[in-house]
Structure formats: structure tokens, C-alpha cells
Design a protein around this motif. Structure first.
Motif, mmCIF file in Angstrom:
data_model
loop_
_atom_site.group_PDB
_atom_site.id
_atom_site.type_symbol
_atom_site.label_atom_id
_atom_site.label_comp_id
_atom_site.label_asym_id
_atom_site.label_seq_id
_atom_site.Cartn_x
_atom_site.Cartn_y
_atom_site.Cartn_z
ATOM 1 N N ILE A 229 -3.133 5.985 -0.514
ATOM 2 C CA ILE A 229 -4.237 5.629 0.392
ATOM 3 C C ILE A 229 -5.176 6.820 0.573
ATOM 4 O O ILE A 229 -4.758 7.890 1.044
ATOM 5 N N VAL B 186 -8.888 -2.857 0.358
ATOM 6 C CA VAL B 186 -9.723 -1.741 -0.085
ATOM 7 C C VAL B 186 -10.229 -0.969 1.124
ATOM 8 O O VAL B 186 -10.837 -1.564 2.023
ATOM 9 N N GLU C 136 0.846 -1.194 0.000
ATOM 10 C CA GLU C 136 0.000 0.000 0.000
ATOM 11 C C GLU C 136 0.883 1.247 0.000
ATOM 12 O O GLU C 136 1.347 1.678 1.068
HETATM 13 C C1 PEP Z 1 -6.444 1.286 3.147
HETATM 14 O O1 PEP Z 1 -6.618 2.066 4.061
HETATM 15 O O2 PEP Z 1 -5.971 0.168 3.379
HETATM 16 C C2 PEP Z 1 -6.784 1.724 1.796
HETATM 17 C C3 PEP Z 1 -6.309 1.027 0.796
HETATM 18 O O3 PEP Z 1 -7.588 2.826 1.680
HETATM 19 P P1 PEP Z 1 -8.273 3.397 0.325
HETATM 20 O O4 PEP Z 1 -8.748 2.225 -0.474
HETATM 21 O O5 PEP Z 1 -9.387 4.266 0.819
HETATM 22 O O6 PEP Z 1 -7.205 4.152 -0.393
#
Ligand code: PEP
Length: 249
Positions: free
Chosen positions: A168, A228, A163
Motif C-alpha cells: 500500500i 485503488v 491488500e
Molecule cells: C489503499 O489504500 O487501499 C491502497 C490500495 O493504496 P495505494 O493504491 O495508494 O497503494
């Protein structure tokens, strides 16, 4: 390898929001998913969510304490999460690292706690935008991976979530080439350390996955699923992401 699509509700969700899980369950019972599906609500909802899911999808947690029990006011152990109905726990999310000062060795201790309790550990790593701009993303992710994973990682007890911190909740994602290159790098690091067993460890991509980009990302080489955030809160969006996984004949 069956992909895993996991939703992280973060600090969102009251009892009324379990209606989203009922909707997800109805959608998946009408048309089964081509992947494993996991929802990680806040800890307050795990027991109710597990009852609601009724095995149609799995329920996970967002963090755990390394110890099984003790004088740690406000903390929750992996054993407690398992007892409440969780089968997985996210550890080392960048928000935990950033806002709670969690280090790689804290994350490794939490992953070991997850295994002790019989939970799948979803271990998060990812570079900041400054690190990517400086050309150190591979080095940063490789060293986070090394220090955040205890020695007994196996396909059955561990998934990695790549990630990028800058992706994010921002609506920005790396290019397909950058995602594929990082996943290949993570796979090479895992195989170097854990041997052939590591070829079965799922490497999830996380960061602004949404219905419009899910299929493209999920079908990149070495992408074994997605973590997600925001788009997992509504059953319709989360289902659309899940449908991005090609069903194998
Ligand atoms: C997360 O917090 O793990 C994430 C991927 O958030 P987002 O999909 O909202 O970017």
C-alpha cells in the motif's frame, strides 16, 4: 461477475477536488466502463460527490461506526453514510487497523452495520511484509477473513479487498503468481464457509495499482476488481485503471 474498481481517496480532497469527479463522469459517459466504478472520498465530500456523480458511478465511504446512532462523538454511522448518498463502505482498511487499533471483531461489527444500512461492505485483509517473509501470509489472511466477516456474507452485500500492507502506497506489488495464489486461497476460504453463493463475492486486489500495471492485475484469475488509493485521486489515472478491465461482449 461484473468487476468492481473502487477508489479510496483516504484523507485527501477538498471541495475543489470534485472537479476530478466531473472529469471522470465526462470520460465514462463518453465511453462506458466494463466494470462497476466506486469512489470513496472523505466523509465531508460524500453528499456533494453523490450529487456530482449523478449515478454515472457510485459513491462510498471509508469507515463507519457499528452502531446506528448514539453518544459517539465524531463517529459516523452506516445509516448516515447511506443518507448522504453512499452505497458502499470500506471496513478494516489496514490504516484503520494500524492507526486506530481496529480488530477483526471491530471490522465484523462494522460490516454488519453496513449490511443493516443497505451498504456494500468492502472488507479489507492483508499480510505485513514480515508475515509474508515468514511464510504465514495465507494463514494470516485466512484468519482475518474468518474473523472479520459475519455469518451472512453474500455476493450482493460483500466484497473482499486483499491488500498486502507492504504494497500500500509503496509502489511495490506481489508477483502475478502471488496475487493469483492468494485470491484462490481467499475464494477457497469463502466457499468453505458460505457455500456456492461465495463464488459471486468479488475479491479485489489493492496495493500500488496504477495505470501501468492495472490491466495485468485485473485480468488475473479470481481478481474481481481493484481497490485503488493514490492513483484514484486524478480522474485521468483512475480512468486508465478502469480501462484495464476488459469490456465483455
Ligand atoms: C489503499 O489504500 O487501499 C491502497 C490500495 O493504496 P495505494 O493504491 O495508494 O497503494
Amino acid at each position: 461477475m461484473r468487476p468492481l474498481v473502487a477508489g479510496n481517496w483516504k484523507m485527501n480532497g477538498l471541495g475543489a477536488d470534485l472537479a476530478e469527479l466531473a472529469a471522470l463522469k465526462a470520460a465514462l459517459s463518453g465511453r462506458p466502463a466494463g466494470c462497476d466504478v466506486l469512489v470513496c472520498p472523505p466523509a465531508t465530500l460524500i453528499a456533494k460527490a453523490a450529487g456530482q456523480a449523478g449515478g454515472a458511478f457510485a459513491i462510498g465511504a471509508q469507515d463507519c461506526h457499528p452502531r446506528a446512532s448514539g453518544a459517539f462523538t465524531g463517529d459516523i454511522s452506516a445509516e448516515m453514510l447511506k443518507d448522504a448518498g453512499a452505497s458502499a463502505v470500506i471496513v478494516g482498511h489496514s490504516e484503520r487497523r494500524q492507526f486506530h487499533g481496529e480488530t477483526d471483531s471491530d471490522v465484523a461489527a462494522k460490516a454488519a452495520a453496513a449490511w443493516r444500512a443497505g451498504l456494500l461492505a468492502i472488507v479489507c485483509i492483508g499480510e505485513t511484509s514480515a508475515q509474508r517473509d515468514a511464510g504465514t501470509a495465507n494463514h494470516i489472511c485466512g484468519s482475518q477473513l474468518d474473523a472479520s466477516l459475519p455469518d451472512d456474507a453474500m455476493a450482493g452485500n460483500t466484497a473482499i479487498a486483499y491488500e498486502p500492507v507492504w504494497a500500500i502506497g509503496t509502489g511495490r506489488t506481489p508477483s502475478d503468481g502471488d496475487i493469483a495464489a492468494m485470491h484462490a486461497h481467499i475464494r477457497a476460504c469463502l466457499v468453505r464457509r458460505f457455500g456456492e453463493e461465495a463464488r459471486g463475492i468479488r475479491i479485489l486486489y489493492g496495493g500500488s495499482v496504477k495505470p501501468s500495471n492495472a490491466a495485468q492485475i485485473l485480468n488475473l484469475p479470481e481478481v474481481g476488481g481493484a481497490l485503488v488509493g493514490g492513483a484514484s485521486l486524478k480522474a485521468a489515472d483512475f480512468e486508465a485503471i478502469i480501462r484495464g478491465v476488459k469490456v465483455q461482449d
